[in-house]
Scaffold this active site. Structure first.
Site, PDB file in Angstrom:
ATOM      1  N   ASP A 288       0.857  -1.199   0.000  1.00 45.02           N
ATOM      2  CA  ASP A 288       0.000   0.000   0.000  1.00 45.02           C
ATOM      3  C   ASP A 288       0.883   1.235   0.000  1.00 45.02           C
ATOM      4  OD1 ASP A 288      -2.113   1.744   0.159  1.00 45.02           O
ATOM      5  OD2 ASP A 288      -2.551   1.353   2.259  1.00 45.02           O
ATOM      6  N   GLU A 322      -2.711  10.019  -1.218  1.00 44.21           N
ATOM      7  CA  GLU A 322      -3.961   9.246  -1.181  1.00 44.21           C
ATOM      8  C   GLU A 322      -4.390   8.993   0.255  1.00 44.21           C
ATOM      9  OE1 GLU A 322      -6.634   5.799  -0.972  1.00 44.21           O
ATOM     10  OE2 GLU A 322      -4.634   5.927  -0.127  1.00 44.21           O
TER      11      GLU A 322
END
Lengths: 454, 454
Positions: A288, A322
């Site tokens: 991630d 993000e």
């Protein structure tokens, strides 16, 4: 068999040879990636030489420079940085939690915790624990909340086959749990980490305060500690101390890193492929979203290496921020709108670097039927599943701004939440072949959309 | 959508409700396994408390007792042991290999190796290395082989999407490489380990001598050492020393562990579900095949727990000696034939405990069509892929004896050969949810075959 032959016989010859040609191109892309792929080595650089890269950190700035160079060295026709302001939250030290009293007996039992991203803390907060299973219990017991530290025991539903469904269901405790408890006078919040992992690592992630209520400290506790705390809370009165120091520094300048392979027929029409460059601070941001970053670069590299000339301009984007703001994805769409760009599709990789199983899309029925028609070309590489569950976070603003179809790679999801936002999201958890196969399947879909439109 | 409604309207009402009933039963099985599954804890016992359990070893005997108890404690109607003679190969110490001379300069560079299973060694063998890419090169250079240690560099083809295909292609070097080199006078053989792992662990596995030629020692070398050895061999003359001590002790008594859930309609007709209890000696036999063992027990436990009454008798079998003899699977089929049992299907789990993707079958077209018709019921749990690539090794004898359909779970295959037969095949490499989902998908298929036949 008879039926099958009939079906073949009825196909126009052109269609047959076109499909064979597509199969050959996809095979070529796949062979290139599996033989010469650089994604794994690039991921090593990003995770081990830079590491965690939260928005605003020196590591994020370093990652931008790294990304720019990686794009240039792997076949981009041009590379540019797109400036955007990004938040600068810092953890401010090591988060800690201790059970300090059980039934009025002093003790000191450490719990493994991480402050939630965006949460604020100014050192120590102590209070009696009010352990509740869920919001329903919180509402029922709202009169007991004042002055306490609320613990939410809500975890993943193990009977969901797809952990992303569980994350969707339980995520609200991380995002809104703190303010919902603060509303009734809580002085701190602890949530069960959003995971079904058998390890005890706590999992951080973004929360958002409701400005109407006090901004109380909020942490996630490791799942094994959560089990023990919950059991203890069933029979005992617990006092706890939380130590957190999260705070915001002024917004700072960040960048989306953008590379292009110029279109030969429709250079002014864009297909975007991307992942996000930022990560949490407590790990290496491997799955991630290091894997999404190197998928993006790898697809560009491979298409260039086999000499593919795209019809449309392919944009390869490493998005900023993000995790705790989405400022990069938002900026990318806003700039596209300001420049009146024509975008036709965007594909994201932000669900890990595990073996691909398919794509999650946000498309209409005609578009879905078209992509389903390509399944026989994609099946051999692992794509079996097409859902209409939406694209990823960073292509969301593009989808909402232009009302264009978007999608996201669906890798095998079972291990993802074992490491998502936890210390364990490190390079060693990524398998080279699984990583490369993600790039193969994404590149194949991009090839088909570039060739046939969507 | 119109088409879909028409299709539904045309279905007989009975079929619709039957399918809904099947979906409900499968959901119940899945919920039971995902909520209360014991497979992961059982695997911990088998791997950590017993460990590697090669045929003939004390650990294998311990595993038989463990398996018998685990079956009894998890719902079996009856449990029995089926005796069979098993080979007793022992490694005889720590395998070693050293490069001792490069271009006549003495050196001592250790290579990480494991003797191949069933190979014989009596201490040290030294010789010049003849490094060949493949059998073709060996044949071309057969006159150079005498007195040398042959190194086969043949590895996995990285462009195969399915690593089992690569294993199928490269496996012949492990099985037959030693004797093919011995035929031309080689004194020892080293193969590149059958893996694409980025780690250097060597991978053992069974080989078979051709009795016509000398039985020379044979080892597998770790892939990183293999890369270096191959490069060095391109420019230098290398002398090597191998130390191995593999040998056979007399055959000994082993057992298949068999449990049953008795059939209510056709108690004399059998459906077999199984995995193999033995493993190599150098690891914990976690994915190979501890996961198959605990899948087998878990399916039985879950069916009993939800109160399912099978029509046919379900046999749950922990097979002996898959790795270096297949005596357990062979015995099971021979006994079934001797007793004139009626077997209708057999399903194996021996490809790891990763997320299920489907089933590999050995079925005729009618049977395949029937199973394909069940895909909508299986899709939600992960099964997308049905191939006709055959069942596993242990159900092979049953298939050949009775000409019945057989199958094997297809878990995600990408990580399997990273740890297959290597030291790294340990409990920690198994993910709890992935493991449980394998049992869910197998149990669902068994339920459908038990209900509808095949």
């Amino acid at each position: 068999m008879k039926k099958y032959l009939l079906f073949i016989a009825m196909l126009p010859l052109a269609a047959m040879s076109q499909s064979a040609e597509d199969a050959a191109v996809i095979r070529k892309i796949s062979d290139e990636i599996l033989r010469n792929g650089k994604a794994y080595d690039l991921l090593y650089q990003l995770t081990k030489q830079i590491g965690g890269r939260l928005s605003g950190s020196p590591q994020f700035a370093k990652a931008v420079t790294w990304g720019e160079n990686a794009m240039r060295n792997n076949g981009a026709d041009n590379v540019f940085l797109q400036e955007c302001m990004i938040p600068h939250w810092v953890r401010g030290g090591n988060d800690k939690a201790f059970i300090i009293e059980v039934d009025k007996n002093k003790t000191s039992r450490a719990l493994d915790v991480l402050a939630l991203g965006n949460s604020l803390g100014k050192g120590t907060v102590t209070g009696q624990v009010l352990a509740v299973q869920d919001f329903e219990e919180l509402e029922r017991r709202k009169d007991e909340v004042k002055g306490k530290i609320v613990y939410y025991n809500n975890g993943f539903n193990p009977t969901n086959i797809k952990p992303f469904v569980s994350y969707g269901e339980a995520g609200i405790y991380r995002r809104s749990g703190p303010s919902r408890a603060a509303k009734y006078g809580a002085v701190g919040v602890m949530i069960r980490s959003l995971t079904e992992s058998t390890a005890n690592d706590p999992h951080t992630g973004a929360m958002v305060y409701n400005d109407s209520f006090p901004k109380i400290p909020a942490v996630a506790v490791g799942p094994r500690d959560a089990d023990e705390l919950w059991l203890l809370s069933r029979k005992s009165t617990i006092n706890m101390a939380l130590f957190t120091n999260g705070h915001f520094l002024p917004d700072t300048i960040g960048h989306n890193v953008i590379a292009e392979l110029k279109g030969t027929e429709f250079p002014e029409q864009y297909i975007t492929i991307g992942g996000h460059l930022d990560s949490w601070d407590v790990n290496e941001g491997a799955h991630d979203d290091g894997t999404g970053v190197v998928h993006t670069i790898e697809i560009m590299r491979a298409l260039k290496a086999i000499g593919y000339k795209p019809k449309h301009t392919l944009r390869f984007v490493l998005f900023a921020n993000e995790e705790n703001g989405l400022r990069g994805g938002t900026k990318y769409a806003a700039e596209a709108k300001a420049k009146n760009e024509k975008h036709i599709f965007a594909l994201e990789s932000d669900a890990g670097g595990f073996t691909p199983r398919g794509f999650s899309l946000e498309v209409n029925k005609t578009q879905m039927a078209k992509i389903q028609g390509w399944l026989p070309l994609l099946n051999p590489y692992g794509t079996f599943e097409l859902t209409n569950d939406g694209g990823g976070a960073d292509v969301g603003p593009l989808n909402r701004t232009f009302n264009i179809p978007v999608g996201e790679l669906i890798p095998d999801p079972q291990r993802y939440f074992d490491l998502h936002h936890a210390r364990s999201d490190v390079f060693e958890k990524v398998n080279k072949r699984e990583l490369l196969l993600g790039a193969v399947n994404m590149a194949a879909l991009i090839y088909l959309i570039d060739k046939y439109g969507i």
